[in-house]
Design a protein around this motif. Structure first.
Motif, PDB file in Angstrom:
ATOM      1  N   ARG A  79       4.419  10.986   5.070  1.00  0.00           N
ATOM      2  CA  ARG A  79       3.511  11.339   6.145  1.00  0.00           C
ATOM      3  C   ARG A  79       3.791   9.891   6.969  1.00  0.00           C
ATOM      4  NH1 ARG A  79      -2.692  11.417   4.759  1.00  0.00           N
ATOM      5  NH2 ARG A  79      -2.461   9.334   5.371  1.00  0.00           N
ATOM      6  N   VAL A  80       3.874   8.845   6.292  1.00  0.00           N
ATOM      7  CA  VAL A  80       4.078   7.447   7.056  1.00  0.00           C
ATOM      8  C   VAL A  80       5.253   7.604   8.039  1.00  0.00           C
ATOM      9  CG1 VAL A  80       4.862   4.997   6.901  1.00  0.00           C
ATOM     10  CG2 VAL A  80       3.010   6.120   5.403  1.00  0.00           C
ATOM     11  N   ILE A  81       6.401   8.096   7.647  1.00  0.00           N
ATOM     12  CA  ILE A  81       7.515   8.514   8.420  1.00  0.00           C
ATOM     13  C   ILE A  81       7.452   9.278   9.454  1.00  0.00           C
ATOM     14  CG2 ILE A  81       9.942   9.433   8.268  1.00  0.00           C
ATOM     15  CD1 ILE A  81      10.148   8.359   5.468  1.00  0.00           C
ATOM     16  N   VAL A  82       6.745  10.494   9.029  1.00  0.00           N
ATOM     17  CA  VAL A  82       6.235  11.422  10.091  1.00  0.00           C
ATOM     18  C   VAL A  82       5.574  10.693  11.306  1.00  0.00           C
ATOM     19  CG1 VAL A  82       5.055  13.305  10.771  1.00  0.00           C
ATOM     20  CG2 VAL A  82       6.328  13.506   8.670  1.00  0.00           C
ATOM     21  N   ASP A  83       4.502  10.001  10.920  1.00  0.00           N
ATOM     22  CA  ASP A  83       3.654   9.172  11.861  1.00  0.00           C
ATOM     23  C   ASP A  83       4.374   8.289  12.525  1.00  0.00           C
ATOM     24  OD1 ASP A  83       1.341  10.656  11.063  1.00  0.00           O
ATOM     25  OD2 ASP A  83       0.513   9.217   9.778  1.00  0.00           O
ATOM     26  N   ASP A  90       1.656   0.771  15.988  1.00  0.00           N
ATOM     27  CA  ASP A  90       0.228   1.140  15.496  1.00  0.00           C
ATOM     28  C   ASP A  90       0.091   2.415  14.576  1.00  0.00           C
ATOM     29  OD1 ASP A  90      -0.776  -1.095  17.295  1.00  0.00           O
ATOM     30  OD2 ASP A  90      -0.730   0.185  18.922  1.00  0.00           O
ATOM     31  N   VAL A  91       1.142   2.112  13.486  1.00  0.00           N
ATOM     32  CA  VAL A  91       1.005   3.214  12.527  1.00  0.00           C
ATOM     33  C   VAL A  91       0.335   2.245  11.035  1.00  0.00           C
ATOM     34  CG1 VAL A  91       2.389   4.735  10.940  1.00  0.00           C
ATOM     35  CG2 VAL A  91       2.778   4.432  13.509  1.00  0.00           C
ATOM     36  N   GLY A  92      -0.756   3.014  10.900  1.00  0.00           N
ATOM     37  CA  GLY A  92      -1.321   2.316   9.630  1.00  0.00           C
ATOM     38  C   GLY A  92      -2.187   1.019   9.932  1.00  0.00           C
ATOM     39  N   VAL A  93      -2.366   0.736  10.991  1.00  0.00           N
ATOM     40  CA  VAL A  93      -2.764  -0.550  11.504  1.00  0.00           C
ATOM     41  C   VAL A  93      -3.624  -0.222  12.694  1.00  0.00           C
ATOM     42  CG1 VAL A  93      -1.123  -2.049  10.433  1.00  0.00           C
ATOM     43  CG2 VAL A  93      -1.142  -1.365  12.972  1.00  0.00           C
ATOM     44  N   ARG A 107       0.821  -1.010   0.014  1.00  0.00           N
ATOM     45  CA  ARG A 107      -0.019   0.008  -0.082  1.00  0.00           C
ATOM     46  C   ARG A 107       0.740   1.337   0.032  1.00  0.00           C
ATOM     47  NH1 ARG A 107      -5.434  -1.063   1.502  1.00  0.00           N
ATOM     48  NH2 ARG A 107      -5.719   1.228   1.013  1.00  0.00           N
ATOM     49  N   ILE A 108       2.091   1.177   0.701  1.00  0.00           N
ATOM     50  CA  ILE A 108       3.043   2.356   0.859  1.00  0.00           C
ATOM     51  C   ILE A 108       3.352   2.450  -0.751  1.00  0.00           C
ATOM     52  CG2 ILE A 108       5.064   3.353   1.529  1.00  0.00           C
ATOM     53  CD1 ILE A 108       4.613   1.761   4.225  1.00  0.00           C
ATOM     54  N   GLN A 109       3.730   1.494  -1.533  1.00  0.00           N
ATOM     55  CA  GLN A 109       4.552   1.699  -2.809  1.00  0.00           C
ATOM     56  C   GLN A 109       3.290   2.144  -3.791  1.00  0.00           C
ATOM     57  OE1 GLN A 109       5.961  -2.146  -2.963  1.00  0.00           O
ATOM     58  NE2 GLN A 109       8.111  -1.481  -2.524  1.00  0.00           N
ATOM     59  N   GLU A 110       2.118   1.853  -3.441  1.00  0.00           N
ATOM     60  CA  GLU A 110       1.050   2.114  -4.470  1.00  0.00           C
ATOM     61  C   GLU A 110       0.911   3.674  -4.196  1.00  0.00           C
ATOM     62  OE1 GLU A 110      -1.432  -2.095  -4.630  1.00  0.00           O
ATOM     63  OE2 GLU A 110      -2.099  -0.577  -3.444  1.00  0.00           O
ATOM     64  N   LEU A 143      10.821  -1.187   8.299  1.00  0.00           N
ATOM     65  CA  LEU A 143       9.707  -0.108   8.252  1.00  0.00           C
ATOM     66  C   LEU A 143       8.217  -0.654   8.819  1.00  0.00           C
ATOM     67  CD1 LEU A 143       8.662   2.629   7.852  1.00  0.00           C
ATOM     68  CD2 LEU A 143       8.500   1.964   5.236  1.00  0.00           C
ATOM     69  N   THR A 144       8.164  -1.792   8.088  1.00  0.00           N
ATOM     70  CA  THR A 144       6.652  -2.354   8.428  1.00  0.00           C
ATOM     71  C   THR A 144       6.674  -2.974   9.800  1.00  0.00           C
ATOM     72  OG1 THR A 144       7.260  -4.426   7.164  1.00  0.00           O
ATOM     73  CG2 THR A 144       6.031  -2.804   5.961  1.00  0.00           C
ATOM     74  N   GLU A 145       7.796  -3.504  10.348  1.00  0.00           N
ATOM     75  CA  GLU A 145       7.788  -4.144  11.576  1.00  0.00           C
ATOM     76  C   GLU A 145       7.712  -2.941  12.691  1.00  0.00           C
ATOM     77  OE1 GLU A 145      11.594  -5.779  12.051  1.00  0.00           O
ATOM     78  OE2 GLU A 145      11.071  -7.871  10.757  1.00  0.00           O
ATOM     79  N   LEU A 146       8.287  -1.599  12.668  1.00  0.00           N
ATOM     80  CA  LEU A 146       7.856  -0.893  13.238  1.00  0.00           C
ATOM     81  C   LEU A 146       6.393  -0.314  13.234  1.00  0.00           C
ATOM     82  CD1 LEU A 146      11.447   1.289  12.747  1.00  0.00           C
ATOM     83  CD2 LEU A 146      10.650   0.005  14.690  1.00  0.00           C
TER      84      LEU A 146
END
Length: 211
Positions: free
Chosen positions: A73-77, A189-192, A62-65, A181-184
């Motif tokens: 924004r993902v990195i900020v969160d 609880d970022v994006g999940v 989803r991030i790559q899309e 990245l996805t493990e963190l």
């Protein structure tokens, strides 16, 4: 596993996860223990590992899309969720606003802004590897800013030369690949979000102690 292997993104994620592991450790984290030799708790834990692996693969897809702005924004969160930046508003202002000097952003390490962390973000496809040259360019930017701490985030992976180079730098440079990245993101609880919680209870031996 048979169901999950029908998803190309999961297969790619599993392959990249196993790339640097010894043969004895491959698939350990994402294989359900056979019910004949596993306790119920072990089966629950193994099933959770499989679900998390599939979730991380879907997060990466989803991030790559999405757009580079979304990736920032993902990195900020994530950084705010990990305790950096002071507040989301301040973090968002600092990240993605430099636009030059070879860095994509800077974020305060703490609420008082006593130190800053410089960030490079590369939203690459899974087959594109970040090499030593890109890390060297980032380090050069850190030197130009007089900075001692940096984080290089990518949705893909780093070459072995890039990883080895980052380990022997006078600056502290952390490399975060797509898997980490996805493990963190899952951990913080970022994006999940929580879907279901399972409580496992044990016998209270103290209750049955006859004093």
């Amino acid at each position: 596993m048979e169901v999950l292997n029908n998803y190309p993104t999961f297969v790619d994620f599993r392959t990249s996860s196993e790339a640097g592991l010894p043969a004895s450790e491959k698939q350990t984290a994402i294989t359900i223990v056979p019910s004949s030799s596993a306790t119920p708790e072990e089966q629950v834990e193994a099933a959770q590992n499989v679900l998390h692996s599939a979730l991380r693969a879907e997060l990466l897809q989803r991030i790559q899309e999405n757009s580079p702005t979304f990736f920032e924004r993902v990195i900020v969160d994530l950084l705010v969720g990990m305790g950096y930046g002071g507040s989301h508003e301040n973090a968002a202002l600092r990240l993605g606003k430099s636009g030059d000097g070879g860095v994509d952003g800077v974020i305060d390490e703490d609420r008082l802004g006593l130190d800053r962390i410089y960030i490079q973000a590369k939203r690459y496809a899974s087959h594109v590897t970040v090499g030593r040259g890109e890390i060297q360019g980032f380090v050069g930017s850190l030197v130009g800013f007089g900075a001692s701490k940096g984080v290089f985030v990518t949705t893909s992976s780093f070459s072995s030369n890039a990883v080895a180079y980052a380990k022997h730098l006078p600056q502290r440079v952390i490399l975060i690949d797509g898997q980490r990245l996805t493990e963190l993101m899952v951990e913080h609880d970022v994006g999940v979000r929580l879907n279901r919680a399972i409580t496992i209870k044990r016998l209270d031996e103290d209750f049955f102690t006859d004093e």
